[in-house]
Design a protein around this motif. Structure first.
Motif, PDB file in Angstrom:
ATOM      1  N   GLN A  70       1.235  -1.004   0.444  1.00 13.71           N
ATOM      2  CA  GLN A  70      -0.072  -0.180  -0.041  1.00 13.71           C
ATOM      3  C   GLN A  70       0.916   1.196  -0.181  1.00 13.71           C
ATOM      4  O   GLN A  70       0.620   1.963  -0.662  1.00 13.71           O
ATOM      5  N   SER A  71       1.653   1.052   1.081  1.00 13.94           N
ATOM      6  CA  SER A  71       2.979   2.785   0.556  1.00 13.94           C
ATOM      7  C   SER A  71       3.257   2.629  -0.340  1.00 13.94           C
ATOM      8  O   SER A  71       3.926   3.505  -1.042  1.00 13.94           O
ATOM      9  N   GLN A  72       3.468   1.184  -1.016  1.00 12.14           N
ATOM     10  CA  GLN A  72       4.834   2.001  -2.019  1.00 12.14           C
ATOM     11  C   GLN A  72       3.965   2.043  -3.802  1.00 12.14           C
ATOM     12  O   GLN A  72       4.122   3.358  -4.280  1.00 12.14           O
ATOM     13  N   SER A  73       2.244   1.356  -3.554  1.00 15.48           N
ATOM     14  CA  SER A  73       1.316   1.848  -4.559  1.00 15.48           C
ATOM     15  C   SER A  73       1.257   3.355  -4.243  1.00 15.48           C
ATOM     16  O   SER A  73       0.844   4.201  -5.169  1.00 15.48           O
ATOM     17  N   SER A  74       1.279   4.047  -2.837  1.00 14.90           N
ATOM     18  CA  SER A  74       0.100   5.093  -2.955  1.00 14.90           C
ATOM     19  C   SER A  74       1.916   6.243  -3.321  1.00 14.90           C
ATOM     20  O   SER A  74       1.862   7.434  -3.469  1.00 14.90           O
ATOM     21  N   ALA A  75       2.983   5.792  -3.048  1.00 15.08           N
ATOM     22  CA  ALA A  75       4.293   6.464  -3.047  1.00 15.08           C
ATOM     23  C   ALA A  75       4.365   6.377  -4.663  1.00 15.08           C
ATOM     24  O   ALA A  75       4.838   7.603  -5.306  1.00 15.08           O
ATOM     25  N   MET A  76       4.130   5.484  -5.644  1.00 14.51           N
ATOM     26  CA  MET A  76       4.165   5.496  -7.111  1.00 14.51           C
ATOM     27  C   MET A  76       2.755   6.364  -7.799  1.00 14.51           C
ATOM     28  O   MET A  76       3.690   6.732  -8.970  1.00 14.51           O
ATOM     29  N   GLU A  77       1.991   6.602  -6.381  1.00 14.96           N
ATOM     30  CA  GLU A  77       0.546   7.882  -7.356  1.00 14.96           C
ATOM     31  C   GLU A  77       0.981   9.305  -7.087  1.00 14.96           C
ATOM     32  O   GLU A  77       0.648   9.702  -7.743  1.00 14.96           O
ATOM     33  N   ARG A  78       1.946   8.948  -6.280  1.00 13.94           N
ATOM     34  CA  ARG A  78       2.410  10.063  -5.960  1.00 13.94           C
ATOM     35  C   ARG A  78       3.183  10.960  -6.475  1.00 13.94           C
ATOM     36  O   ARG A  78       3.217  11.580  -7.108  1.00 13.94           O
ATOM     37  N   ARG A  79       4.653   9.300  -7.488  1.00 15.77           N
ATOM     38  CA  ARG A  79       5.122   9.959  -7.759  1.00 15.77           C
ATOM     39  C   ARG A  79       4.770  10.248  -9.900  1.00 15.77           C
ATOM     40  O   ARG A  79       4.602  10.886 -10.565  1.00 15.77           O
ATOM     41  N   LYS A  80       3.361   9.483  -9.659  1.00 14.05           N
ATOM     42  CA  LYS A  80       2.293   9.798 -10.775  1.00 14.05           C
ATOM     43  C   LYS A  80       2.156  10.635 -10.494  1.00 14.05           C
ATOM     44  O   LYS A  80       1.735  11.994 -12.377  1.00 14.05           O
ATOM     45  N   ALA A  81       1.940  11.425 -10.188  1.00 16.80           N
ATOM     46  CA  ALA A  81       1.124  12.810  -9.569  1.00 16.80           C
ATOM     47  C   ALA A  81       1.811  13.922  -9.979  1.00 16.80           C
ATOM     48  O   ALA A  81       1.671  14.919 -10.511  1.00 16.80           O
ATOM     49  N   VAL A  82       3.305  13.724  -9.635  1.00 17.14           N
ATOM     50  CA  VAL A  82       4.477  14.645  -9.659  1.00 17.14           C
ATOM     51  C   VAL A  82       4.592  14.709 -11.169  1.00 17.14           C
ATOM     52  O   VAL A  82       5.029  16.081 -11.391  1.00 17.14           O
ATOM     53  N   GLU A  83       4.572  13.635 -11.323  1.00 18.41           N
ATOM     54  CA  GLU A  83       5.413  13.974 -12.708  1.00 18.41           C
ATOM     55  C   GLU A  83       3.905  14.158 -14.033  1.00 18.41           C
ATOM     56  O   GLU A  83       4.463  15.204 -14.622  1.00 18.41           O
ATOM     57  N   GLU A  84       3.094  14.198 -13.806  1.00 16.59           N
ATOM     58  CA  GLU A  84       1.634  14.613 -14.877  1.00 16.59           C
ATOM     59  C   GLU A  84       1.897  16.472 -14.440  1.00 16.59           C
ATOM     60  O   GLU A  84       1.669  17.026 -15.156  1.00 16.59           O
ATOM     61  N   ALA A  85       1.704  16.736 -13.603  1.00 12.82           N
ATOM     62  CA  ALA A  85       1.627  18.309 -12.629  1.00 12.82           C
ATOM     63  C   ALA A  85       3.822  18.631 -13.182  1.00 12.82           C
ATOM     64  O   ALA A  85       3.157  19.775 -14.206  1.00 12.82           O
ATOM     65  N   GLN A  86       4.383  18.397 -13.526  1.00 11.30           N
ATOM     66  CA  GLN A  86       5.537  18.934 -14.220  1.00 11.30           C
ATOM     67  C   GLN A  86       4.980  18.197 -15.814  1.00 11.30           C
ATOM     68  O   GLN A  86       5.983  19.404 -16.517  1.00 11.30           O
ATOM     69  N   GLN A  87       5.009  17.583 -16.646  1.00 15.19           N
ATOM     70  CA  GLN A  87       4.530  17.412 -17.826  1.00 15.19           C
ATOM     71  C   GLN A  87       3.063  18.910 -17.671  1.00 15.19           C
ATOM     72  O   GLN A  87       3.876  19.620 -19.214  1.00 15.19           O
ATOM     73  N   ARG A  88       2.062  19.159 -17.136  1.00 16.92           N
ATOM     74  CA  ARG A  88       1.545  19.860 -17.300  1.00 16.92           C
ATOM     75  C   ARG A  88       2.477  21.760 -17.296  1.00 16.92           C
ATOM     76  O   ARG A  88       1.976  22.158 -18.015  1.00 16.92           O
ATOM     77  N   ALA A  89       2.691  21.090 -16.763  1.00 18.04           N
ATOM     78  CA  ALA A  89       3.611  22.482 -16.111  1.00 18.04           C
ATOM     79  C   ALA A  89       4.790  22.996 -17.115  1.00 18.04           C
ATOM     80  O   ALA A  89       4.958  23.811 -17.841  1.00 18.04           O
ATOM     81  N   LYS A  90       5.354  21.886 -18.051  1.00 17.80           N
ATOM     82  CA  LYS A  90       6.272  22.104 -19.224  1.00 17.80           C
ATOM     83  C   LYS A  90       5.459  22.334 -19.911  1.00 17.80           C
ATOM     84  O   LYS A  90       5.776  23.016 -20.967  1.00 17.80           O
ATOM     85  N   ALA A  91       3.840  22.388 -20.519  1.00 17.99           N
ATOM     86  CA  ALA A  91       3.343  22.070 -21.975  1.00 17.99           C
ATOM     87  C   ALA A  91       2.975  23.576 -21.972  1.00 17.99           C
ATOM     88  O   ALA A  91       2.423  24.475 -22.149  1.00 17.99           O
ATOM     89  N   ALA A  92       2.361  23.729 -20.365  1.00 16.57           N
ATOM     90  CA  ALA A  92       1.950  25.289 -20.102  1.00 16.57           C
ATOM     91  C   ALA A  92       3.403  26.360 -20.423  1.00 16.57           C
ATOM     92  O   ALA A  92       2.732  27.954 -20.818  1.00 16.57           O
TER      93      ALA A  92
END
Length: 141
Positions: A41-63
């Motif tokens: 559960q900890s690993q999956s929530s860490a993966m979800e957080r990493r994925k959310a951070v990556e998505e936010a970075q992609q959105r920021a780059k696109a902006a």
């Protein structure tokens, strides 16, 4: 009989001990399973957080890229406007120069006409003066 009782007691104690060991093993296995679940559960929530951070970075780059494109388009538009404005200014200047040249040409022609007229007037007067002299000489004779 005493021996049979002791054997039965020993058997009961052994079974009790085996049950206790089995229960302990089950408890350890359950605890291990619980820890594994928590870790997953900890690993999956860490993966979800990493994925959310990556998505936010992609959105920021696109902006950022979008903003860069807007700025570049704005610069191109301003450059075109300046070119058009400069072209219009050059066209106005050329029209003013052409008009000034036309006015200068008109004045030159007028001056030439006046000079020609003055020359004609001088020739006419000279011719009249010559005519008078000739007539005066003819009368004198």
């Amino acid at each position: 009989a005493e021996q049979a009782r002791a054997k039965a007691k020993a058997l009961v104690a052994q079974r009790h001990q085996e049950r206790g060991a089995a229960a302990k093993e089950q408890g350890v296995a359950a605890e291990q399973s619980k820890q594994n679940d928590q870790q997953q559960q900890s690993q999956s929530s860490a993966m979800e957080r990493r994925k959310a951070v990556e998505e936010a970075q992609q959105r920021a780059k696109a902006a950022i890229e979008s903003e860069k494109l807007k700025v570049e388009q704005q610069k191109k538009l301003e450059s075109k406007r300046r070119q058009i404005s400069e072209s219009e200014q050059q066209a106005r200047e050329a029209a003013r120069l052409e008009e000034a040249e036309l006015i200068a040409e008109k004045k030159r022609r007028e001056e030439e006409r006046k000079a020609k007229a003055a020359q004609e007037e001088a020739r006419r007067k000279q011719s009249e003066e010559q005519q008078r002299k000739v007539e005066a000489e003819a009368r004198a004779k």
